[in-house]
Design a protein around this motif. Sequence first.
Motif, PDB file in Angstrom:
ATOM      1  N   VAL A   1       0.863  -1.181   0.000  1.00 29.02           N
ATOM      2  CA  VAL A   1       0.000   0.000   0.000  1.00 29.02           C
ATOM      3  C   VAL A   1       0.897   1.229   0.000  1.00 29.02           C
ATOM      4  N   ASP A   2       0.678   2.100  -0.966  1.00 26.24           N
ATOM      5  CA  ASP A   2       1.505   3.303  -1.112  1.00 26.24           C
ATOM      6  C   ASP A   2       0.571   4.509  -1.235  1.00 26.24           C
ATOM      7  N   LEU A   3       0.737   5.508  -0.374  1.00 26.71           N
ATOM      8  CA  LEU A   3      -0.086   6.719  -0.375  1.00 26.71           C
ATOM      9  C   LEU A   3       0.839   7.929  -0.366  1.00 26.71           C
ATOM     10  N   ALA A   4       0.645   8.838  -1.357  1.00 27.21           N
ATOM     11  CA  ALA A   4       1.546   9.986  -1.487  1.00 27.21           C
ATOM     12  C   ALA A   4       0.771  11.228  -1.932  1.00 27.21           C
ATOM     13  N   PRO A   5       0.115  11.946  -1.022  1.00 24.45           N
ATOM     14  CA  PRO A   5      -0.569  13.195  -1.397  1.00 24.45           C
ATOM     15  C   PRO A   5       0.407  14.372  -1.437  1.00 24.45           C
ATOM     16  N   TYR A   6       0.034  15.418  -2.187  1.00 29.48           N
ATOM     17  CA  TYR A   6       0.858  16.626  -2.236  1.00 29.48           C
ATOM     18  C   TYR A   6      -0.030  17.839  -2.482  1.00 29.48           C
ATOM     19  N   VAL A   7       0.520  19.018  -2.201  1.00 25.95           N
ATOM     20  CA  VAL A   7      -0.150  20.285  -2.478  1.00 25.95           C
ATOM     21  C   VAL A   7       0.875  21.219  -3.119  1.00 25.95           C
TER      22      VAL A   7
ATOM     23  N   ASN B   1       3.977  29.830 -15.582  1.00 27.94           N
ATOM     24  CA  ASN B   1       4.066  28.369 -15.727  1.00 27.94           C
ATOM     25  C   ASN B   1       4.991  27.713 -14.714  1.00 27.94           C
ATOM     26  N   VAL B   2       5.279  28.391 -13.622  1.00 24.05           N
ATOM     27  CA  VAL B   2       6.154  27.857 -12.581  1.00 24.05           C
ATOM     28  C   VAL B   2       5.320  27.574 -11.333  1.00 24.05           C
ATOM     29  N   SER B   3       5.563  26.422 -10.706  1.00 26.45           N
ATOM     30  CA  SER B   3       4.871  26.072  -9.473  1.00 26.45           C
ATOM     31  C   SER B   3       5.799  25.252  -8.590  1.00 26.45           C
ATOM     32  N   GLY B   4       5.408  25.096  -7.343  1.00 29.01           N
ATOM     33  CA  GLY B   4       6.183  24.300  -6.407  1.00 29.01           C
ATOM     34  C   GLY B   4       5.297  23.826  -5.283  1.00 29.01           C
ATOM     35  N   GLY B   5       5.785  22.842  -4.526  1.00 29.71           N
ATOM     36  CA  GLY B   5       4.932  22.338  -3.470  1.00 29.71           C
ATOM     37  C   GLY B   5       5.630  21.366  -2.543  1.00 29.71           C
ATOM     38  N   LEU B   6       4.809  20.768  -1.702  1.00 34.83           N
ATOM     39  CA  LEU B   6       5.261  19.860  -0.654  1.00 34.83           C
ATOM     40  C   LEU B   6       4.420  18.592  -0.691  1.00 34.83           C
ATOM     41  N   GLY B   7       5.063  17.463  -0.501  1.00 31.22           N
ATOM     42  CA  GLY B   7       4.358  16.187  -0.474  1.00 31.22           C
ATOM     43  C   GLY B   7       4.804  15.338   0.697  1.00 31.22           C
ATOM     44  N   VAL B   8       3.957  14.431   1.110  1.00 37.91           N
ATOM     45  CA  VAL B   8       4.303  13.434   2.126  1.00 37.91           C
ATOM     46  C   VAL B   8       3.936  12.060   1.559  1.00 37.91           C
ATOM     47  N   PHE B   9       4.543  11.000   2.085  1.00 39.63           N
ATOM     48  CA  PHE B   9       4.226   9.675   1.564  1.00 39.63           C
ATOM     49  C   PHE B   9       4.397   8.631   2.662  1.00 39.63           C
ATOM     50  N   TYR B  10       3.665   7.553   2.464  1.00 38.07           N
ATOM     51  CA  TYR B  10       3.718   6.414   3.391  1.00 38.07           C
ATOM     52  C   TYR B  10       3.562   5.135   2.576  1.00 38.07           C
TER      53      TYR B  10
ATOM     54  N   TRP C   1       8.180   5.989   5.417  1.00 41.65           N
ATOM     55  CA  TRP C   1       7.508   7.289   5.316  1.00 41.65           C
ATOM     56  C   TRP C   1       8.530   8.376   5.011  1.00 41.65           C
ATOM     57  N   GLY C   2       8.033   9.535   4.606  1.00 39.61           N
ATOM     58  CA  GLY C   2       8.940  10.631   4.271  1.00 39.61           C
ATOM     59  C   GLY C   2       8.205  11.842   3.750  1.00 39.61           C
ATOM     60  N   ALA C   3       8.977  12.782   3.219  1.00 38.23           N
ATOM     61  CA  ALA C   3       8.427  14.037   2.696  1.00 38.23           C
ATOM     62  C   ALA C   3       9.269  14.486   1.512  1.00 38.23           C
ATOM     63  N   SER C   4       8.700  15.362   0.702  1.00 41.64           N
ATOM     64  CA  SER C   4       9.406  15.844  -0.490  1.00 41.64           C
ATOM     65  C   SER C   4       9.053  17.291  -0.781  1.00 41.64           C
ATOM     66  N   LEU C   5       9.987  17.973  -1.438  1.00 36.96           N
ATOM     67  CA  LEU C   5       9.781  19.315  -1.978  1.00 36.96           C
ATOM     68  C   LEU C   5       9.994  19.239  -3.481  1.00 36.96           C
ATOM     69  N   PHE C   6       9.156  19.937  -4.253  1.00 34.39           N
ATOM     70  CA  PHE C   6       9.300  19.863  -5.702  1.00 34.39           C
ATOM     71  C   PHE C   6       9.046  21.231  -6.347  1.00 34.39           C
ATOM     72  N   ALA C   7       9.634  21.398  -7.521  1.00 30.59           N
ATOM     73  CA  ALA C   7       9.413  22.583  -8.360  1.00 30.59           C
ATOM     74  C   ALA C   7       9.103  22.101  -9.768  1.00 30.59           C
TER      75      ALA C   7
END
Length: 199
Positions: free
Chosen positions: A70-76, A83-92, A109-115
């Motif tokens: 089971v893999d769950l990874a939401p982000y905002v 056309n540029v965006s960025g955000g934060l995600g968590v996963f389990y 589990w963990g977290a991520s930053l993305f652009a």
Amino acid sequence: MKRRLVILVAVALMVGGEFASQAAAQQAPPAPPAVTGRPAPPPAPPKQRFRDRLYYGGNLGLSFGDVTYVDLAPYVGVNFGHNVSGGLGVFYAYREDNRYDPDLSTNDWGASLFARYRPARQFFLQAAYSWTDFEYLLVDGSTAREGYSAIMLGGGFVQEMGGHAAFIISAMYDINWSQDDLTPYDSPWIISAGVSVGF
């Protein structure tokens, strides 16, 4: 008598001239607006509220059988404009392997930053940093935990589904991955798919 006649004539001329000037003013067309040679600037667009610039998404993975996964990874994310965006995600991730005796189960589990940069409507480029606290099997059958940092570069494809929703598939390459290191990934390539709203 002559003086009175002259005065009457002068008054008549003054009154007549005043009425004539009033009539001319009423009949004359309005003066055109002054031409400055520079068009008026367009009105400024309304400022977008912060919550209107947010978008949401995530991935959900399910697998059942001898190995349950089971893999769950939401982000905002936030649209910054151009056309540029960025955000934060968590996963389990939860994994249970029935091929071992006793059964083996691990939790990551963990977290991520993305652009992201979107050069075209259906494509985007992405850079991301993620940190994972993962559990792995030892020789004696017990488990231990380790932390891992990944630096990923890649991109993806966007297929709009209507209602501000879109299906997204991405391929990322972990430049920090090494076959000699202990990592939660079997390969430097990470392929994921999910749904995003507002991107």
